[in-house]
Write an enzyme that holds these catalytic residues in place. Structure first.
Site, PDB file in Angstrom:
ATOM      1  N   ASP A  18       0.819  -1.215   0.000  1.00 42.24           N
ATOM      2  CA  ASP A  18       0.000   0.000   0.000  1.00 42.24           C
ATOM      3  C   ASP A  18       0.857   1.272   0.000  1.00 42.24           C
ATOM      4  OD1 ASP A  18      -2.359   1.362  -0.096  1.00 42.24           O
ATOM      5  OD2 ASP A  18      -2.768   1.228   2.053  1.00 42.24           O
ATOM      6  N   ASN A  66     -10.502  -3.311  -5.511  1.00 45.34           N
ATOM      7  CA  ASN A  66      -9.763  -2.347  -6.340  1.00 45.34           C
ATOM      8  C   ASN A  66     -10.389  -2.145  -7.723  1.00 45.34           C
ATOM      9  OD1 ASN A  66      -6.517  -3.223  -4.935  1.00 45.34           O
ATOM     10  ND2 ASN A  66      -7.814  -1.481  -4.451  1.00 45.34           N
TER      11      ASN A  66
HETATM   12  C1  IPE Z   1      -5.339  -2.707  -0.133  1.00 47.31           C
HETATM   13  O1  IPE Z   1      -5.009  -1.385  -0.420  1.00 47.31           O
HETATM   14  C2  IPE Z   1      -5.237  -3.529  -1.362  1.00 47.31           C
HETATM   15  C3  IPE Z   1      -3.906  -3.649  -1.955  1.00 47.31           C
HETATM   16  C4  IPE Z   1      -2.819  -3.075  -1.533  1.00 47.31           C
HETATM   17  C5  IPE Z   1      -3.832  -4.500  -3.086  1.00 47.31           C
HETATM   18  P1  IPE Z   1      -6.113  -0.290  -0.709  1.00 47.31           P
HETATM   19  O2  IPE Z   1      -5.424   0.999  -0.878  1.00 47.31           O
HETATM   20  O3  IPE Z   1      -7.000  -0.739  -1.795  1.00 47.31           O
HETATM   21  O4  IPE Z   1      -6.940  -0.358   0.664  1.00 47.31           O
HETATM   22  P2  IPE Z   1      -7.921   0.682   1.342  1.00 47.31           P
HETATM   23  O5  IPE Z   1      -8.974   1.021   0.323  1.00 47.31           O
HETATM   24  O6  IPE Z   1      -7.131   1.877   1.727  1.00 47.31           O
HETATM   25  O7  IPE Z   1      -8.457  -0.049   2.530  1.00 47.31           O
HETATM   26  C1  IPE Z   2      -1.433   0.098  -3.429  1.00 44.38           C
HETATM   27  O1  IPE Z   2      -1.212   1.468  -3.509  1.00 44.38           O
HETATM   28  C2  IPE Z   2      -1.589  -0.555  -4.771  1.00 44.38           C
HETATM   29  C3  IPE Z   2      -2.946  -1.033  -5.047  1.00 44.38           C
HETATM   30  C4  IPE Z   2      -3.954  -1.003  -4.241  1.00 44.38           C
HETATM   31  C5  IPE Z   2      -3.147  -1.629  -6.348  1.00 44.38           C
HETATM   32  P1  IPE Z   2      -2.421   2.471  -3.615  1.00 44.38           P
HETATM   33  O2  IPE Z   2      -2.791   2.644  -5.043  1.00 44.38           O
HETATM   34  O3  IPE Z   2      -3.542   2.042  -2.732  1.00 44.38           O
HETATM   35  O4  IPE Z   2      -1.764   3.787  -3.060  1.00 44.38           O
HETATM   36  P2  IPE Z   2      -2.420   4.823  -2.069  1.00 44.38           P
HETATM   37  O5  IPE Z   2      -2.885   4.047  -0.868  1.00 44.38           O
HETATM   38  O6  IPE Z   2      -3.539   5.482  -2.780  1.00 44.38           O
HETATM   39  O7  IPE Z   2      -1.303   5.762  -1.733  1.00 44.38           O
HETATM   40 MG    MG Z   3      -4.055   2.380  -0.793  1.00 46.67          MG
END
Ligand code: IPE
Ligand code: IPE
Ligand code: MG
Length: 240
Positions: A18, A66
């Site tokens: 994340d 996602n």
């Molecule tokens: C969790 O991250 C899923 C992955 C890293 C694949 P998200 O960024 O989607 O999670 P939330 O929405 O902040 O809980």
């Molecule tokens: C995690 O990084 C990757 C995926 C969930 C695919 P994010 O895209 O959630 O990055 P933030 O949390 O918005 O910074």
């Molecule tokens: Mg995220």
């Protein structure tokens, strides 16, 4: 000088990848730049984990939730398996890394399904670290499909309800061949599980760090292992 502490090495570490978007934004770059660096970091951290003696590394790369992101971002994220295969196959061969995927296959493009099957097949006999990539993974979906498979066996009279045990439910999870998770790491400052390995984390130690995933280094992994070493795992019992 303080003597160096002996570090306990967990068998199975799980990481929620994340913070890619925020890491990129801080640099005035598009979110996709963060995803790009995030993918590259999977290789770095996998090889670091192997060096430290970790047997299994599960990484959460794309969740069932996602899909709710803007189409352009989802489309970009769906190009990552190909990039992953092209960029990492030779290093993974060199370092004997076994790759597997956990997650739903039904929403995946034919091309991505093939890439995942090929990587799984080509690396199946390797004896190094197991890299379990959770892609279109959601724990609720995983447990639901396990229950559906078990119900189908009951419908065919191959099983009775009293034969359902935790072990049976586990044997229908994507992670059926893996040990339980010992340590779960979530970078980026969020302190939640976001539908990741709920069953497998039943007795895992949880570790949260503000570092964004693209910047997460071997040093950060070592810090997490140090914290893990100082945890007292009791499994409901009492230490005498
Ligand atoms: C969790 O991250 C899923 C992955 C890293 C694949 P998200 O960024 O989607 O999670 P939330 O929405 O902040 O809980
Ligand atoms: C995690 O990084 C990757 C995926 C969930 C695919 P994010 O895209 O959630 O990055 P933030 O949390 O918005 O910074
Ligand atoms: Mg995220």
């Amino acid at each position: 000088m303080k003597p160096k502490q002996v570090i306990t090495i967990p068998a199975h570490v799980a990481i929620i990848l994340d913070g890619n978007g925020r890491w990129a934004k801080r640099r005035g770059m598009p979110r996709t730049f963060g995803h790009q660096r995030g993918v590259e970091n999977i290789k770095t951290v996998t090889l670091a984990a192997q060096e430290l003696g970790i047997k299994v590394l599960s990484v959460y790369a794309f969740s069932t939730e996602n899909w709710n992101r803007p189409k352009a971002e989802v489309d970009y994220l769906m190009t990552l398996p190909k990039e992953f295969e092209e960029k990492f196959s030779s290093d993974f061969e060199k370092y004997n890394v076994k790759v597997m995927f956990s997650g739903r296959k039904t929403k995946m493009s034919e091309e991505n399904r093939e890439i995942m099957e090929r990587m799984t097949r080509d690396t199946a006999m390797r004896t190094g670290i197991i890299l379990n990539i959770c892609f279109d993974y959601g724990s609720k979906e995983e447990i639901t499909q396990s229950v559906q498979q078990i119900a189908a066996l009951i419908e065919k009279s191959e099983l009775t309800s009293s034969e359902i045990t935790p072990e049976l439910i586990e044997s229908h999870l994507y992670t059926k061949d893996l040990p339980p998770v010992d340590l779960m790491i979530r970078p980026s400052g969020e302190q939640r599980l976001s539908n990741f390995l709920l069953w497998q984390l039943a007795y895992a130690e949880l570790y949260f760090t503000p570092v964004f995933w693209p910047a997460f280094s071997k040093k950060d992994l070592e810090k997490a292992l140090e914290a893990f070493t100082n945890r007292d795992r009791r499994y409901g019992a009492i230490k005498g």
